[in-house]
Enzyme design. Structure first.
Site, mmCIF file in Angstrom:
data_model
loop_
_atom_site.group_PDB
_atom_site.id
_atom_site.type_symbol
_atom_site.label_atom_id
_atom_site.label_comp_id
_atom_site.label_asym_id
_atom_site.label_seq_id
_atom_site.Cartn_x
_atom_site.Cartn_y
_atom_site.Cartn_z
ATOM 1 N N LYS A 159 0.829 -1.212 0.000
ATOM 2 C CA LYS A 159 0.000 0.000 0.000
ATOM 3 C C LYS A 159 0.861 1.259 0.000
ATOM 4 C CE LYS A 159 -4.133 -1.806 0.127
ATOM 5 N NZ LYS A 159 -5.445 -2.132 0.594
ATOM 6 N N LYS B 250 -3.812 -11.416 -7.026
ATOM 7 C CA LYS B 250 -5.047 -11.527 -6.252
ATOM 8 C C LYS B 250 -6.139 -10.617 -6.797
ATOM 9 C CE LYS B 250 -6.030 -9.339 -2.447
ATOM 10 N NZ LYS B 250 -6.567 -8.844 -1.182
ATOM 11 N N LYS C 139 -10.581 -5.705 -4.433
ATOM 12 C CA LYS C 139 -11.822 -4.941 -4.539
ATOM 13 C C LYS C 139 -11.614 -3.510 -4.978
ATOM 14 C CE LYS C 139 -13.292 -4.575 0.034
ATOM 15 N NZ LYS C 139 -12.550 -3.530 0.721
HETATM 16 P P1 ATP Z 1 -8.120 -4.026 -1.225
HETATM 17 O O1 ATP Z 1 -7.718 -4.598 -2.517
HETATM 18 O O2 ATP Z 1 -8.954 -2.783 -1.321
HETATM 19 O O3 ATP Z 1 -7.013 -3.914 -0.233
HETATM 20 P P2 ATP Z 1 -9.227 -6.607 -0.627
HETATM 21 O O4 ATP Z 1 -9.837 -7.058 -1.906
HETATM 22 O O5 ATP Z 1 -7.942 -7.242 -0.211
HETATM 23 O O6 ATP Z 1 -9.137 -5.032 -0.583
HETATM 24 P P3 ATP Z 1 -10.218 -6.645 2.048
HETATM 25 O O7 ATP Z 1 -11.218 -5.689 2.594
HETATM 26 O O8 ATP Z 1 -8.796 -6.360 2.375
HETATM 27 O O9 ATP Z 1 -10.323 -6.805 0.471
HETATM 28 O O10 ATP Z 1 -10.580 -8.108 2.468
HETATM 29 C C1 ATP Z 1 -11.796 -8.541 3.019
HETATM 30 C C2 ATP Z 1 -11.768 -10.038 3.213
HETATM 31 O O11 ATP Z 1 -11.799 -10.701 1.938
HETATM 32 C C3 ATP Z 1 -10.501 -10.556 3.896
HETATM 33 O O12 ATP Z 1 -10.848 -11.650 4.718
HETATM 34 C C4 ATP Z 1 -9.635 -10.999 2.749
HETATM 35 O O13 ATP Z 1 -8.691 -11.976 3.131
HETATM 36 C C5 ATP Z 1 -10.667 -11.558 1.798
HETATM 37 N N1 ATP Z 1 -10.219 -11.462 0.409
HETATM 38 C C6 ATP Z 1 -9.884 -10.335 -0.249
HETATM 39 N N2 ATP Z 1 -9.543 -10.579 -1.510
HETATM 40 C C7 ATP Z 1 -9.657 -11.929 -1.669
HETATM 41 C C8 ATP Z 1 -9.416 -12.815 -2.765
HETATM 42 N N3 ATP Z 1 -9.005 -12.367 -3.933
HETATM 43 N N4 ATP Z 1 -9.629 -14.132 -2.564
HETATM 44 C C9 ATP Z 1 -10.034 -14.605 -1.379
HETATM 45 N N5 ATP Z 1 -10.273 -13.822 -0.306
HETATM 46 C C10 ATP Z 1 -10.086 -12.501 -0.435
#
Ligand code: ATP
Ligand code: LTN
Length: 336
Positions: free
Chosen positions: A118, A200, A203
């Protein structure tokens, strides 16, 4: 949680209200929350204070947090079984985070992968909150004497730190916090981007084709799956050197409950176009009721607010007890 049996262990998890709730968040986190909510006393937060580590537009942020809350409920989190609330409504989170800061080393924080990622992404805003993010997350978890934390694979490092901080505190004083275990599913803990199947699904990915939201309309979901990056072979197989197809197989399996083996048997020689169409349809079907319930809930903001209020009150009653115990142990003066 007075209506819930006290002998059930506690689960805590959360998602920060940034970007969209993706199929990755659903498979990696929310679907496990749904499976666990009958056997545990569950607490699910909208991690809005965590989202402040990246600059937010106030009006959009407010709307998104409420939308995420409605999506939690639309997915099937049930306020009669679980506490569902906004992190910022329970002031004990920040209070405990400050105290835990004094039991956390700077070196531990600068080592965190997410901090490094980040900071590289937001070089103009490497703020203290970004560095401190894992301590606030530890406070979220430890505040409720959590036994189990269901998250995706990317949160493993943050969980380890929460455990380290809990153990450190317990060793200096006396057992105060339950030391939490992670719950990371064997399949689906890391869903990959539809556009780059080696990274990965995120979001907040700026490429709209990389992820699908759980409330996205059917046409858009189908379009994104048809465009999903695969490889130049034609066989449908789950293999390390076929990350795109393997990711689609995982998604298909999670959406339908079928095993990957069973799906491979059916689609092995059918070609990618047919396979992608079927994966897209499985996602559309699985999310259709969620989208409908979400639209209904968003027309009833009064109800959403009443659930949030009740959740915050229930959460605070638990949080308060932990904070009082912590303050006593470290020797802060009690006001009697
Ligand atoms: P950002 O990309 O904005 O940092 P993120 O997609 O990693 O966000 P988080 O809010 O950090 O989302 O994660 C929320 C939950 O979803 C956490 O438990 C995280 O481990 C899970 N998660 C996020 N992305 C994935 C993915 N691609 N596959 C499986 N689990 C995920
Ligand atoms: N950092 C988490 C979201 C989060 C969380 C938590 C997860 C905030 N507080 C407590 C589990 C327990 C993430 O997924 N980015």
């Amino acid at each position: 949680m007075e209506n819930q049996p006290i002998n059930k262990p506690i689960i805590y998890s959360g998602i920060q209200p940034t970007g969209i709730i993706t199929i990755g968040n659903y498979i990696g986190a929310i679907s496990n929350w749904l499976k666990l909510q009958d056997d545990y006393n569950s607490i699910y937060g909208i991690a809005d204070l965590h989202a402040l580590t990246v600059r937010q537009n106030p009006a959009e942020f407010r709307a998104r947090a409420m939308s995420f809350f409605a999506q939690y409920l639309a997915c099937g989190l049930d306020p009669a079984k679980s506490i569902i609330y906004f992190q910022s409504h329970v002031k004990e989170h920040t209070e405990l985070a400050w105290i835990l800061n004094c039991y956390t080393y700077i070196g531990e924080m600068t080592r965190m992968t997410q901090f490094k990622d980040k900071s590289a992404k937001h070089q103009d805003n490497i703020n203290m909150g970004l560095l401190d993010y894992p301590v606030l997350m530890a406070a979220d978890i430890l505040l409720y004497q959590t036994a189990l934390v269901p998250v995706g694979a990317d949160q493993k490092q943050h969980l380890e730190i929460a455990r380290d901080i809990a153990n450190r505190f317990n060793n200096i004083y006396s057992p105060t916090f339950v030391v939490p275990e992670g719950y990371i599913a064997k399949q689906g803990a890391k869903i990959y981007s539809l556009q780059d199947p080696t990274s990965k699904m995120s979001k907040s990915d700026p490429d709209a084709n990389a992820a699908v939201s759980i409330i996205e309309d059917a046409d858009s979901i189908m379009r994104k799956f048809k465009r999903a990056v695969t490889d130049c072979e034609t066989v449908v197989e789950y293999r390390e050197d076929k990350p795109g197809v393997s990711n689609l197989l995982t998604i298909f399996s999670e959406m339908t409950g079928r095993t990957i083996e069973d799906i491979v048997n059916e689609y092995h020689d059918k070609g990618y176009a047919t396979f992608k169409q079927a994966v897209g349809e499985s996602v559309v079907e699985r999310f259709r009721p969620i989208r409908e319930e979400y639209n209904r809930l968003m027309n009833d903001k009064g109800y959403l607010m009443s659930v949030a209020k009740e959740g915050a009150e229930k959460a605070q009653r638990i949080a308060y007890k932990t904070i009082a115990k912590v303050k006593r142990k470290i020797g802060l003066t009690e006001l009697k």
